[in-house]
Design a protein around this motif. Structure first.
Motif, PDB file in Angstrom:
ATOM      1  N   VAL A  45       0.845  -1.455  -0.186  1.00  0.00           N
ATOM      2  CA  VAL A  45       0.091   0.100  -0.064  1.00  0.00           C
ATOM      3  C   VAL A  45       1.048   1.189  -0.128  1.00  0.00           C
ATOM      4  CG1 VAL A  45      -2.217  -1.248   0.971  1.00  0.00           C
ATOM      5  CG2 VAL A  45      -0.699  -0.166   2.742  1.00  0.00           C
ATOM      6  N   GLU A  46       2.051   1.648   0.845  1.00  0.00           N
ATOM      7  CA  GLU A  46       3.179   2.511   0.689  1.00  0.00           C
ATOM      8  C   GLU A  46       3.493   2.853  -0.854  1.00  0.00           C
ATOM      9  OE1 GLU A  46       4.400   2.345   4.832  1.00  0.00           O
ATOM     10  OE2 GLU A  46       5.176   0.926   3.410  1.00  0.00           O
ATOM     11  N   ILE A  47       3.582   1.315  -1.982  1.00  0.00           N
ATOM     12  CA  ILE A  47       4.209   1.183  -3.130  1.00  0.00           C
ATOM     13  C   ILE A  47       3.067   2.121  -4.459  1.00  0.00           C
ATOM     14  CG2 ILE A  47       4.775  -0.067  -5.449  1.00  0.00           C
ATOM     15  CD1 ILE A  47       6.247  -2.055  -2.898  1.00  0.00           C
ATOM     16  N   VAL A  48       1.719   1.712  -3.670  1.00  0.00           N
ATOM     17  CA  VAL A  48       0.270   2.606  -4.490  1.00  0.00           C
ATOM     18  C   VAL A  48       0.613   4.242  -4.527  1.00  0.00           C
ATOM     19  CG1 VAL A  48      -1.516   2.614  -4.224  1.00  0.00           C
ATOM     20  CG2 VAL A  48      -0.875   0.274  -4.395  1.00  0.00           C
ATOM     21  N   LEU A  49       0.671   4.404  -3.138  1.00  0.00           N
ATOM     22  CA  LEU A  49       1.120   5.858  -2.661  1.00  0.00           C
ATOM     23  C   LEU A  49       2.020   6.477  -3.468  1.00  0.00           C
ATOM     24  CD1 LEU A  49       0.996   6.380   1.005  1.00  0.00           C
ATOM     25  CD2 LEU A  49      -0.581   6.787  -0.668  1.00  0.00           C
ATOM     26  N   CYS A  50       3.045   5.201  -3.672  1.00  0.00           N
ATOM     27  CA  CYS A  50       4.575   6.451  -4.236  1.00  0.00           C
ATOM     28  C   CYS A  50       4.019   5.721  -6.308  1.00  0.00           C
ATOM     29  CB  CYS A  50       5.622   5.116  -3.965  1.00  0.00           C
ATOM     30  SG  CYS A  50       6.538   5.335  -2.114  1.00  0.00           S
ATOM     31  N   ALA A  51       2.900   5.076  -6.005  1.00  0.00           N
ATOM     32  CA  ALA A  51       3.065   4.787  -7.780  1.00  0.00           C
ATOM     33  C   ALA A  51       2.117   6.067  -8.176  1.00  0.00           C
ATOM     34  CB  ALA A  51       1.900   3.845  -8.202  1.00  0.00           C
ATOM     35  N   LEU A  52       1.260   6.730  -7.070  1.00  0.00           N
ATOM     36  CA  LEU A  52       0.295   7.823  -7.176  1.00  0.00           C
ATOM     37  C   LEU A  52       1.243   9.248  -7.185  1.00  0.00           C
ATOM     38  CD1 LEU A  52      -1.841   9.505  -8.070  1.00  0.00           C
ATOM     39  CD2 LEU A  52      -2.676   8.774  -5.286  1.00  0.00           C
ATOM     40  N   GLY A  53       1.787   9.443  -6.743  1.00  0.00           N
ATOM     41  CA  GLY A  53       2.806  10.605  -6.522  1.00  0.00           C
ATOM     42  C   GLY A  53       3.912  10.809  -8.098  1.00  0.00           C
ATOM     43  N   ALA A  54       4.916   9.441  -8.408  1.00  0.00           N
ATOM     44  CA  ALA A  54       5.066   9.060  -9.164  1.00  0.00           C
ATOM     45  C   ALA A  54       4.756   9.623 -10.493  1.00  0.00           C
ATOM     46  CB  ALA A  54       5.937   7.840  -9.130  1.00  0.00           C
ATOM     47  N   CYS A  55       3.465   9.062 -11.157  1.00  0.00           N
ATOM     48  CA  CYS A  55       2.554   9.360 -11.856  1.00  0.00           C
ATOM     49  C   CYS A  55       2.312  10.472 -12.005  1.00  0.00           C
ATOM     50  CB  CYS A  55       1.496   8.818 -11.274  1.00  0.00           C
ATOM     51  SG  CYS A  55       0.598   8.505 -13.506  1.00  0.00           S
ATOM     52  N   GLN A  56       1.494  11.671 -10.821  1.00  0.00           N
ATOM     53  CA  GLN A  56       1.674  12.619 -10.722  1.00  0.00           C
ATOM     54  C   GLN A  56       3.241  13.465 -11.753  1.00  0.00           C
ATOM     55  OE1 GLN A  56      -0.041  13.549  -6.900  1.00  0.00           O
ATOM     56  NE2 GLN A  56      -2.349  13.577  -7.724  1.00  0.00           N
ATOM     57  N   SER A  57       3.944  13.313 -10.365  1.00  0.00           N
ATOM     58  CA  SER A  57       5.142  13.924 -10.775  1.00  0.00           C
ATOM     59  C   SER A  57       5.413  13.376 -12.636  1.00  0.00           C
ATOM     60  CB  SER A  57       6.484  13.230 -10.126  1.00  0.00           C
ATOM     61  OG  SER A  57       6.404  13.401  -8.971  1.00  0.00           O
ATOM     62  N   ILE A  58       5.081  12.806 -12.878  1.00  0.00           N
ATOM     63  CA  ILE A  58       5.467  12.091 -14.395  1.00  0.00           C
ATOM     64  C   ILE A  58       4.682  12.744 -15.403  1.00  0.00           C
ATOM     65  CG2 ILE A  58       5.548  10.589 -16.061  1.00  0.00           C
ATOM     66  CD1 ILE A  58       6.542   8.285 -14.387  1.00  0.00           C
ATOM     67  N   VAL A  59       3.855  12.924 -15.592  1.00  0.00           N
ATOM     68  CA  VAL A  59       3.022  13.746 -15.713  1.00  0.00           C
ATOM     69  C   VAL A  59       3.236  15.484 -15.768  1.00  0.00           C
ATOM     70  CG1 VAL A  59      -0.106  14.715 -15.603  1.00  0.00           C
ATOM     71  CG2 VAL A  59       1.194  12.045 -15.528  1.00  0.00           C
ATOM     72  N   ALA A  60       3.141  15.871 -14.152  1.00  0.00           N
ATOM     73  CA  ALA A  60       4.004  17.524 -14.601  1.00  0.00           C
ATOM     74  C   ALA A  60       4.588  18.075 -14.971  1.00  0.00           C
ATOM     75  CB  ALA A  60       4.526  17.469 -12.766  1.00  0.00           C
ATOM     76  N   SER A  61       6.073  17.206 -14.904  1.00  0.00           N
ATOM     77  CA  SER A  61       7.018  16.972 -16.288  1.00  0.00           C
ATOM     78  C   SER A  61       6.860  17.038 -17.850  1.00  0.00           C
ATOM     79  CB  SER A  61       8.209  16.270 -15.884  1.00  0.00           C
ATOM     80  OG  SER A  61       9.108  16.936 -14.551  1.00  0.00           O
ATOM     81  N   ALA A  62       5.627  15.923 -18.149  1.00  0.00           N
ATOM     82  CA  ALA A  62       5.683  15.833 -18.857  1.00  0.00           C
ATOM     83  C   ALA A  62       5.228  16.743 -20.401  1.00  0.00           C
ATOM     84  CB  ALA A  62       5.349  13.984 -19.751  1.00  0.00           C
ATOM     85  N   PHE A  63       3.823  17.118 -19.313  1.00  0.00           N
ATOM     86  CA  PHE A  63       3.446  18.061 -19.848  1.00  0.00           C
ATOM     87  C   PHE A  63       3.286  19.805 -19.506  1.00  0.00           C
ATOM     88  CE2 PHE A  63       0.941  14.008 -19.901  1.00  0.00           C
ATOM     89  CZ  PHE A  63       0.717  13.985 -21.262  1.00  0.00           C
ATOM     90  N   ALA A  64       4.519  19.974 -18.334  1.00  0.00           N
ATOM     91  CA  ALA A  64       4.741  21.304 -18.464  1.00  0.00           C
ATOM     92  C   ALA A  64       4.746  22.462 -19.607  1.00  0.00           C
ATOM     93  CB  ALA A  64       5.724  21.911 -16.812  1.00  0.00           C
ATOM     94  N   GLN A  65       5.734  22.367 -20.128  1.00  0.00           N
ATOM     95  CA  GLN A  65       5.911  22.693 -21.426  1.00  0.00           C
ATOM     96  C   GLN A  65       4.573  23.150 -22.662  1.00  0.00           C
ATOM     97  OE1 GLN A  65       8.918  21.429 -23.646  1.00  0.00           O
ATOM     98  NE2 GLN A  65       9.657  23.894 -24.976  1.00  0.00           N
ATOM     99  N   ALA A  66       4.111  21.736 -22.204  1.00  0.00           N
ATOM    100  CA  ALA A  66       2.758  21.765 -23.764  1.00  0.00           C
ATOM    101  C   ALA A  66       1.956  22.901 -23.100  1.00  0.00           C
ATOM    102  CB  ALA A  66       2.055  20.350 -23.890  1.00  0.00           C
ATOM    103  N   HIS A  67       1.547  23.057 -21.251  1.00  0.00           N
ATOM    104  CA  HIS A  67       1.067  24.278 -21.405  1.00  0.00           C
ATOM    105  C   HIS A  67       1.498  25.082 -20.433  1.00  0.00           C
ATOM    106  CE1 HIS A  67      -3.147  21.118 -20.096  1.00  0.00           C
ATOM    107  NE2 HIS A  67      -2.594  20.446 -20.359  1.00  0.00           N
ATOM    108  N   ASN A  68       2.249  25.344 -21.656  1.00  0.00           N
ATOM    109  CA  ASN A  68       3.599  26.793 -20.655  1.00  0.00           C
ATOM    110  C   ASN A  68       3.366  26.929 -19.728  1.00  0.00           C
ATOM    111  OD1 ASN A  68       4.815  28.986 -21.893  1.00  0.00           O
ATOM    112  ND2 ASN A  68       2.734  30.830 -21.979  1.00  0.00           N
ATOM    113  N   PHE A  69       4.276  26.438 -18.523  1.00  0.00           N
ATOM    114  CA  PHE A  69       4.388  26.364 -17.514  1.00  0.00           C
ATOM    115  C   PHE A  69       5.409  25.964 -16.142  1.00  0.00           C
ATOM    116  CE2 PHE A  69       3.869  24.730 -13.094  1.00  0.00           C
ATOM    117  CZ  PHE A  69       2.862  25.445 -12.646  1.00  0.00           C
TER     118      PHE A  69
END
Length: 146
Positions: A45-69
């Motif tokens: 269940v701690e890995i689930v929490l880490c998976a969620l945070g890692a996924c959010q971090s990847i989305v932030a990095s992958a899409f920041a430029q496209a969102h001019n952020f």
């Protein structure tokens, strides 16, 4: 088009440790001593929490430029509530998380409004968040004796 991701887990000899493998990468899962493990790794269940945070971090990095952020740093704090008595068979309660809370932290010069809009995009786009929020059909494909 659907893409199939695969993983294999294998119980290790020591305590409750499990080796988890996917695409040639490996992590170990365990349980704390008070839940019967050796406390040598995160529990699932701690890995689930880490998976969620890692996924959010990847989305932030992958899409920041496209969102001019732009941001200099990003991290997520996560916590979830579950009753271990369900897992241990001590009470008739749900075994999984009842709630997961997270806070996204941005080091950025963007406005609060733009940051909150980008955070909403991250939450909407994160596949792990979608799995947790909307559930996933679990299908046991068989049981093999060897």
């Amino acid at each position: 088009m659907l893409t199939t991701f695969k993983a294999v887990t294998k119980k290790l000899p020591e305590g409750l440790q499990v080796e988890c493998n996917s695409r040639g990468f490996k992590i170990i899962a365990d349980e704390p001593e008070d839940l019967g493990g050796t406390d040598k790794a995160m529990n699932p269940v701690e890995i689930v929490l880490c998976a969620l945070g890692a996924c959010q971090s990847i989305v932030a990095s992958a899409f920041a430029q496209a969102h001019n952020f732009t941001f200099e740093e990003f991290h997520v704090e996560l916590e979830g509530d579950l009753d271990p008595d369900g897992f241990m068979g001590l009470a008739d309660v749900r075994t999984g998380f009842q709630e997961i809370r997270f806070t996204m932290h941005f080091k950025t010069n963007e406005s609060q409004e733009k940051t909150e809009a980008f955070a909403a995009f991250i939450e909407k786009t994160c596949p792990v968040g979608d799995c947790l929020a909307n559930g996933v059909k679990l299908v046991q494909s068989g049981v093999v004796r060897y």
